[in-house]
Design a protein around this motif. Sequence first.
Motif, PDB file in Angstrom:
ATOM      1  N   ILE A  92       0.868  -1.177   0.000  1.00 14.53           N
ATOM      2  CA  ILE A  92       0.000   0.000   0.000  1.00 14.53           C
ATOM      3  C   ILE A  92       0.904   1.226   0.000  1.00 14.53           C
ATOM      4  CG2 ILE A  92      -0.165   0.333   2.522  1.00 14.53           C
ATOM      5  CD1 ILE A  92      -3.217   0.717   2.109  1.00 14.53           C
ATOM      6  N   GLY A  93       0.350   2.410  -0.209  1.00 12.69           N
ATOM      7  CA  GLY A  93       1.143   3.628  -0.216  1.00 12.69           C
ATOM      8  C   GLY A  93       1.694   3.974   1.159  1.00 12.69           C
ATOM      9  N   GLU A  94       2.840   4.634   1.186  1.00 11.65           N
ATOM     10  CA  GLU A  94       3.480   4.980   2.450  1.00 11.65           C
ATOM     11  C   GLU A  94       2.645   5.974   3.258  1.00 11.65           C
ATOM     12  OE1 GLU A  94       7.290   6.516   1.430  1.00 11.65           O
ATOM     13  OE2 GLU A  94       6.508   8.282   0.386  1.00 11.65           O
ATOM     14  N   GLY A  95       1.693   6.642   2.609  1.00 12.72           N
ATOM     15  CA  GLY A  95       0.789   7.529   3.332  1.00 12.72           C
ATOM     16  C   GLY A  95      -0.128   6.819   4.303  1.00 12.72           C
ATOM     17  N   ILE A  96      -0.145   5.488   4.278  1.00 12.80           N
ATOM     18  CA  ILE A  96      -0.980   4.735   5.224  1.00 12.80           C
ATOM     19  C   ILE A  96      -0.605   5.062   6.665  1.00 12.80           C
ATOM     20  CG2 ILE A  96       0.565   2.732   5.240  1.00 12.80           C
ATOM     21  CD1 ILE A  96      -3.287   2.670   5.537  1.00 12.80           C
ATOM     22  N   ARG A  97       0.636   5.480   6.906  1.00 12.45           N
ATOM     23  CA  ARG A  97       1.050   5.776   8.278  1.00 12.45           C
ATOM     24  C   ARG A  97       0.217   6.912   8.873  1.00 12.45           C
ATOM     25  NH1 ARG A  97       2.808   1.033   9.349  1.00 12.45           N
ATOM     26  NH2 ARG A  97       4.991   0.563   8.895  1.00 12.45           N
ATOM     27  N   SER A  98      -0.071   7.929   8.087  1.00 13.31           N
ATOM     28  CA  SER A  98      -0.884   9.029   8.616  1.00 13.31           C
ATOM     29  C   SER A  98      -2.333   8.587   8.800  1.00 13.31           C
ATOM     30  CB  SER A  98      -0.801  10.251   7.700  1.00 13.31           C
ATOM     31  OG  SER A  98      -1.397  10.005   6.448  1.00 13.31           O
ATOM     32  N   GLN A 100      -3.251   5.507   9.590  1.00 12.03           N
ATOM     33  CA  GLN A 100      -3.206   4.707  10.823  1.00 12.03           C
ATOM     34  C   GLN A 100      -3.110   5.601  12.051  1.00 12.03           C
ATOM     35  OE1 GLN A 100       0.202   2.283   9.766  1.00 12.03           O
ATOM     36  NE2 GLN A 100      -1.086   0.466   9.519  1.00 12.03           N
ATOM     37  N   ASP A 101      -2.328   6.678  11.972  1.00 11.22           N
ATOM     38  CA  ASP A 101      -2.206   7.596  13.108  1.00 11.22           C
ATOM     39  C   ASP A 101      -3.573   8.147  13.492  1.00 11.22           C
ATOM     40  OD1 ASP A 101       0.531   7.288  13.274  1.00 11.22           O
ATOM     41  OD2 ASP A 101       1.006   9.100  12.140  1.00 11.22           O
ATOM     42  N   HIS A 102      -4.329   8.570  12.511  1.00 13.83           N
ATOM     43  CA  HIS A 102      -5.636   9.167  12.804  1.00 13.83           C
ATOM     44  C   HIS A 102      -6.605   8.131  13.350  1.00 13.83           C
ATOM     45  CE1 HIS A 102      -9.098  11.857  12.397  1.00 13.83           C
ATOM     46  NE2 HIS A 102      -9.749  10.783  11.964  1.00 13.83           N
ATOM     47  N   PHE A 103      -6.758   7.012  12.658  1.00 10.44           N
ATOM     48  CA  PHE A 103      -7.824   6.081  13.030  1.00 10.44           C
ATOM     49  C   PHE A 103      -7.449   5.176  14.198  1.00 10.44           C
ATOM     50  CE2 PHE A 103      -9.474   7.445   8.932  1.00 10.44           C
ATOM     51  CZ  PHE A 103     -10.799   7.662   9.274  1.00 10.44           C
ATOM     52  N   SER A 104      -6.180   5.021  14.508  1.00 12.02           N
ATOM     53  CA  SER A 104      -5.833   4.300  15.739  1.00 12.02           C
ATOM     54  C   SER A 104      -6.357   5.064  16.940  1.00 12.02           C
ATOM     55  CB  SER A 104      -4.323   4.084  15.836  1.00 12.02           C
ATOM     56  OG  SER A 104      -3.631   5.328  15.866  1.00 12.02           O
ATOM     57  N   ALA A 105      -6.307   6.399  16.891  1.00 15.67           N
ATOM     58  CA  ALA A 105      -6.868   7.203  17.980  1.00 15.67           C
ATOM     59  C   ALA A 105      -8.387   7.089  18.021  1.00 15.67           C
ATOM     60  CB  ALA A 105      -6.445   8.662  17.814  1.00 15.67           C
ATOM     61  N   VAL A 106      -9.034   7.074  16.859  1.00  8.20           N
ATOM     62  CA  VAL A 106     -10.498   6.947  16.796  1.00  8.20           C
ATOM     63  C   VAL A 106     -10.955   5.642  17.442  1.00  8.20           C
ATOM     64  CG1 VAL A 106     -12.456   6.661  15.223  1.00  8.20           C
ATOM     65  CG2 VAL A 106     -10.730   8.421  14.762  1.00  8.20           C
ATOM     66  N   GLY A 144      -5.460  12.918  -2.396  1.00 12.29           N
ATOM     67  CA  GLY A 144      -6.563  13.866  -2.502  1.00 12.29           C
ATOM     68  C   GLY A 144      -7.814  13.277  -1.901  1.00 12.29           C
ATOM     69  N   HIS A 145      -8.182  12.075  -2.348  1.00 10.23           N
ATOM     70  CA  HIS A 145      -9.270  11.344  -1.697  1.00 10.23           C
ATOM     71  C   HIS A 145      -8.832  10.960  -0.290  1.00 10.23           C
ATOM     72  CE1 HIS A 145     -12.495   8.580  -0.939  1.00 10.23           C
ATOM     73  NE2 HIS A 145     -11.726   7.517  -1.021  1.00 10.23           N
ATOM     74  N   THR A 146      -7.656  10.376  -0.189  1.00  9.31           N
ATOM     75  CA  THR A 146      -7.008  10.057   1.085  1.00  9.31           C
ATOM     76  C   THR A 146      -5.520  10.351   0.942  1.00  9.31           C
ATOM     77  OG1 THR A 146      -6.602   7.746   0.459  1.00  9.31           O
ATOM     78  CG2 THR A 146      -8.671   8.222   1.619  1.00  9.31           C
ATOM     79  N   ALA A 147      -4.823  10.384   2.070  1.00  3.68           N
ATOM     80  CA  ALA A 147      -3.389  10.669   2.037  1.00  3.68           C
ATOM     81  C   ALA A 147      -2.582   9.519   1.450  1.00  3.68           C
ATOM     82  CB  ALA A 147      -2.894  10.979   3.451  1.00  3.68           C
ATOM     83  N   ASP A 148      -3.128   8.306   1.506  1.00  8.85           N
ATOM     84  CA  ASP A 148      -2.374   7.135   1.068  1.00  8.85           C
ATOM     85  C   ASP A 148      -2.740   6.663  -0.326  1.00  8.85           C
ATOM     86  OD1 ASP A 148      -4.912   6.359   1.975  1.00  8.85           O
ATOM     87  OD2 ASP A 148      -4.233   4.361   2.540  1.00  8.85           O
ATOM     88  N   PRO A 177     -10.351  12.419   6.616  1.00  8.02           N
ATOM     89  CA  PRO A 177      -9.100  12.927   7.192  1.00  8.02           C
ATOM     90  C   PRO A 177      -7.934  12.717   6.227  1.00  8.02           C
ATOM     91  CG  PRO A 177     -10.339  11.688   8.828  1.00  8.02           C
ATOM     92  CD  PRO A 177     -11.053  11.482   7.527  1.00  8.02           C
ATOM     93  N   GLY A 178      -7.179  13.765   5.996  1.00  5.40           N
ATOM     94  CA  GLY A 178      -6.070  13.695   5.051  1.00  5.40           C
ATOM     95  C   GLY A 178      -6.464  13.966   3.619  1.00  5.40           C
ATOM     96  N   GLY A 179      -7.762  14.166   3.357  1.00  6.22           N
ATOM     97  CA  GLY A 179      -8.206  14.485   2.010  1.00  6.22           C
ATOM     98  C   GLY A 179      -7.890  15.925   1.644  1.00  6.22           C
ATOM     99  N   SER A 180      -7.830  16.206   0.342  1.00  6.34           N
ATOM    100  CA  SER A 180      -7.487  17.544  -0.113  1.00  6.34           C
ATOM    101  C   SER A 180      -8.025  17.742  -1.528  1.00  6.34           C
ATOM    102  CB  SER A 180      -5.970  17.756  -0.111  1.00  6.34           C
ATOM    103  OG  SER A 180      -5.601  18.890  -0.879  1.00  6.34           O
TER     104      SER A 180
END
Length: 292
Positions: A92-98, A100-106, A144-148, A177-180
């Motif tokens: 998967i893309g390396e953006g998965i880390r961000s 995971q950071d967000h949704f691990s807290a959720v 854009g849709h997601t960071a990863d 989260p992480g979308g743009s």
Amino acid sequence: MTCQPQVEPFFHELTGTWSYVVHDGRDAVVIDPVLDYDQPSGRIRTESARAVLDFIAANKLQIHHVLETHAHADHLSSAAFLRARLDAPVAIGEGIRSVQDHFSAVFGIDRKDPALADAFERLLADGEVLSAGALSIEVMATPGHTADSLSYRIGDNVFVGDTLFAPDVGTARCDFPGGSIDQLYASINRLHALPGDTVLWLCHDYPPEGRGRRASVTVAESRRDNRLLSAGTSLEEFRKVRSERDAGLAAPKLLYPSLQVNIRGGRLPPAGADGLRYLCTPLQLEPHTDGL
């Protein structure tokens, strides 16, 4: 790029999701596989993943990678199920880390939990080239849709995840989260800059009444006809239409079940003390709910 692979699409009716087996000779990869999940009953099944396995076995294919375009929020991934049966690494893309950071807290998951840290065998960066026997796979970061979000270019084919839909549907949403919106605009224009006969393979289709479902669209058709972002659409126009549409969209029905599984690489949460596995739903409390 010289390889011209065969593409076998699989459609998951319940979630409107396309998965793919891409192969050249016996060498193959699987892209965006789906796990069957019935939310009202909590029942997990594997019929869709087994259909992919049956095709692989019938054609005597060797799977080199299971590829995710992003951590999906609308269906559960069967990547871990396939990995266990095919001995193929999940990427998967390396953006998965961000993500995971967000949704691990959720979900109250320890960010250092190996289920997150070791969820994927490969984290991919823009411009990397994966070798899968006869297949050469160029990694294109399309956030854009997601960071990863990634797209995978294989010969004259690009597997675009949720970045683009069929022209009469439009583009991905950007309110996760992480979308743009600005990043999605740049990502789609990057795809639209490819040769016009390049085939863009979609991760979803939600056909309007009267149209059959579509798995793909050419670059030329997409940049000419996409209802939200065609060749002549300015960034300001796209910002307006995309933000207005996102403001009216409900959360995906399988948002919380999907992300609990997909940030773990398709693995279910561990069993509790009673031996059962649970998917949780964080509650959003409205004001003045004291006493509940």
